[in-house]
Design an enzyme around this catalytic site. Structure first.
Site, short mmCIF file in Angstrom:
data_model
loop_
_atom_site.label_atom_id
_atom_site.label_comp_id
_atom_site.label_asym_id
_atom_site.label_seq_id
_atom_site.Cartn_x
_atom_site.Cartn_y
_atom_site.Cartn_z
N ARG A 38 49.13 -25.68 -25.73
CA ARG A 38 49.55 -27.05 -25.23
C ARG A 38 51.09 -27.08 -25.66
NH1 ARG A 38 44.61 -31.19 -26.67
NH2 ARG A 38 43.43 -30.61 -24.66
N LYS A 199 28.22 -35.34 -20.35
CA LYS A 199 28.71 -36.63 -20.44
C LYS A 199 28.16 -37.69 -19.39
CE LYS A 199 32.89 -35.61 -22.25
NZ LYS A 199 34.26 -35.42 -21.82
N GLY A 356 37.64 -30.57 -20.42
CA GLY A 356 37.81 -29.78 -21.29
C GLY A 356 36.89 -28.42 -21.28
N GLY A 379 39.28 -36.28 -19.76
CA GLY A 379 39.06 -37.78 -19.43
C GLY A 379 40.33 -38.12 -18.25
P1 ADP Z 1 33.83 -31.26 -19.51
O1 ADP Z 1 34.46 -31.20 -20.94
O2 ADP Z 1 34.19 -29.93 -18.71
O3 ADP Z 1 34.24 -32.70 -19.16
P2 ADP Z 1 31.17 -32.40 -20.67
O4 ADP Z 1 32.00 -32.45 -21.90
O5 ADP Z 1 30.94 -33.45 -19.92
O6 ADP Z 1 32.31 -31.44 -19.89
O7 ADP Z 1 30.03 -31.44 -20.91
C1 ADP Z 1 30.04 -29.95 -21.27
C2 ADP Z 1 28.93 -29.72 -21.90
O8 ADP Z 1 27.86 -30.06 -21.30
C3 ADP Z 1 28.70 -28.27 -22.30
O9 ADP Z 1 28.83 -28.24 -23.95
C4 ADP Z 1 27.63 -27.81 -21.83
O10 ADP Z 1 26.73 -26.84 -22.96
C5 ADP Z 1 26.75 -29.10 -21.50
N1 ADP Z 1 25.59 -29.01 -20.69
C6 ADP Z 1 25.78 -28.50 -19.48
N2 ADP Z 1 24.61 -28.44 -18.83
C7 ADP Z 1 23.63 -29.02 -19.79
C8 ADP Z 1 22.34 -29.41 -19.69
N3 ADP Z 1 21.43 -29.15 -18.79
N4 ADP Z 1 21.76 -30.07 -20.75
C9 ADP Z 1 22.49 -30.14 -21.78
N5 ADP Z 1 23.77 -29.83 -22.18
C10 ADP Z 1 24.33 -29.28 -21.21
MG MG Z 2 33.70 -32.03 -22.97
#
Ligand code: ADP
Ligand code: MG
Length: 399
Positions: A38, A199, A356, A379
């Site tokens: 960063r 999320k 992220g 976010g």
């Molecule tokens: P990002 O950071 O890309 O916005 P999120 O924080 O929403 O994504 O989600 C990422 C997490 O989701 C990862 O740690 C992954 O392990 C988890 N994940 C993905 N699919 C599943 C699932 N089917 N059940 C539980 N956790 C999941």
């Molecule tokens: Mg995340």
């Protein structure tokens, strides 16, 4: 929201005191920075300001000190690293808007750089307190926002300060806004969006807005199971948001009415328990989404789904991806995420990855350099895609 914002190049910075909000929220361990990505990403804007004779006052938050001075969250480590990268001293203030910061800011010469302490040491930061914004503004002549990761927050140093100073964007924010703004305002079609991750509730809300814009919406990861449940199937112990079942039904109906192709998993990889630790060996089987056993948890998309999703990406001209398809941190459960990353890498489309964990997945799996744009904001990129106004961008001057 107007995405065409003035940048550092559209304002005269020579001899001016420029308050530049950066994203120096770097990971640290035992007081050492574990990734300076960063800081490196902020260099182009800082170097531009230095080269053009601005008096550069940098600021950022790091971690969550919640309005208290926490020595372990001091930005001194950032000042040290930044100074090495810039090849010139970075003067570190002992506070955010106190005597030390004000004295240093007043003594700055053209081309010199200083850094304020962690903005979240001040209680007023996250409350967007006008008193704090005024104090920040009083040290400078111009405000530059180059922190996309916090652009969805209306905080004193990300938006409030712009009430009192001419405000423009830096190169990082400019790049984010121009690429993602274009993808949303005037996308080359077919436009495909892929959502996943954990999320669930946050992300389910994005769907309504995306259905107005995309030709195909693909849903995988943890959020898919609420849709599967909404279709009336059992989902065992999979991630589930009971309050969103009706919403999912509405979204499926809306997709049909709008002629948007909504793709959900057709098969899923299940295990008896979530792996602990996350990368521990795990025994899995693949089942149809209509036949998830009651005592199992869905943790990745199955092989048929991988093929289905990859195929849907093939002819796309714009692809936006947010959220892994499964628990990619575990090699056994990374196949769905790899398949989608591979599909994006192979595609000629404009490909945008936000979030992220999705960004980390692309990097860990070695696909990062084949993606058009990996957003620095999790976010923030999501709210952008939702069509929401980002305070840290809305506050900047239009071109
Ligand atoms: P990002 O950071 O890309 O916005 P999120 O924080 O929403 O994504 O989600 C990422 C997490 O989701 C990862 O740690 C992954 O392990 C988890 N994940 C993905 N699919 C599943 C699932 N089917 N059940 C539980 N956790 C999941
Ligand atoms: Mg995340």
């Amino acid at each position: 929201m107007n995405y065409n914002k003035k940048s550092v190049e559209d304002i005269d910075v020579a001899g001016k005191r420029v308050l530049c909000r950066c994203d120096f929220n770097v990971p640290t361990k035992d007081g050492k920075i574990t990734s300076d990505k960063r800081i490196v990403a902020a260099l182009p804007t800082i170097q531009y300001l230095v080269k053009h004779g601005a008096r550069v006052i940098l600021c950022s938050h790091m971690g969550k000190p919640k309005g208290e001075v926490k020595p372990e969250l001091s930005l001194q480590v950032v000042a040290d690293r930044l100074s090495e990268l810039l090849g010139q001293p970075v003067k570190m203030a002992k506070d955010v808007v106190g005597e030390s910061a004000q004295a240093l800011a007043a003594s700055l010469k053209d081309g010199e750089v200083m850094l304020l302490e962690n903005t979240r040491f001040e209680k007023g930061e996250t409350k967007n307190d006008p008193e704090l914004s005024k104090k920040l503004a009083s040290m400078a002549d111009i405000f530059v926002n180059d922190a996309f990761g916090t652009a969805h927050r209306a905080h004193a140093s990300t938006a409030g300060v712009a009430d009192y100073l001419p405000a423009v964007c830096g190169y990082l924010v400019q790049k984010e806004v121009s690429i993602m703004g274009k993808a949303l305002a005037d996308p080359e079609r077919p436009f495909v969006a892929i959502l996943g991750g954990a999320k669930v509730s946050d992300k389910l809300n994005v769907i309504n807005n995306l259905l107005e814009k995309v030709d195909t919406l693909i849903i995988g990861g943890g959020m898919a199971y609420t849709f599967v449940a909404a279709k009336g199937y059992g989902i065992g112990k999979s991630l589930f948001d009971a309050e969103k079942v009706d919403y999912c039904k509405d979204m499926m109906k809306k997709a049909e009415e709008k002629g948007v192709k909504l793709l959900l998993p057709i098969d899923t990889v299940v295990a008896s328990d979530f792996p602990n630790p996350i990368d521990a060996p795990v025994e899995v089987e693949t089942v149809d989404v209509t036949a998830i056993p009651a005592d199992k948890e869905g943790l990745d998309i199955g092989e048929k789904t991988r093929a289905l999703f990859a195929d849907a990406v093939k002819n796309a001209k714009t692809v936006v991806w947010n959220g892994p398809m499964g628990v990619f941190e575990n090699p056994t459960l990374a196949k769905g995420t790899i398949a989608v990353a591979q599909a994006l890498a192979d595609s000629d489309a404009v490909t945008i990855v936000g979030g992220g964990d999705s960004a980390a997945a692309c990097e860990q799996l070695g696909f990062a350099d084949k993606i058009t744009h990996i957003s620095t904001g999790g976010g923030a990129s999501l709210e952008f895609l939702e069509g929401l106004e980002l305070p840290g961008i809305a506050c900047l001057q239009d071109k």
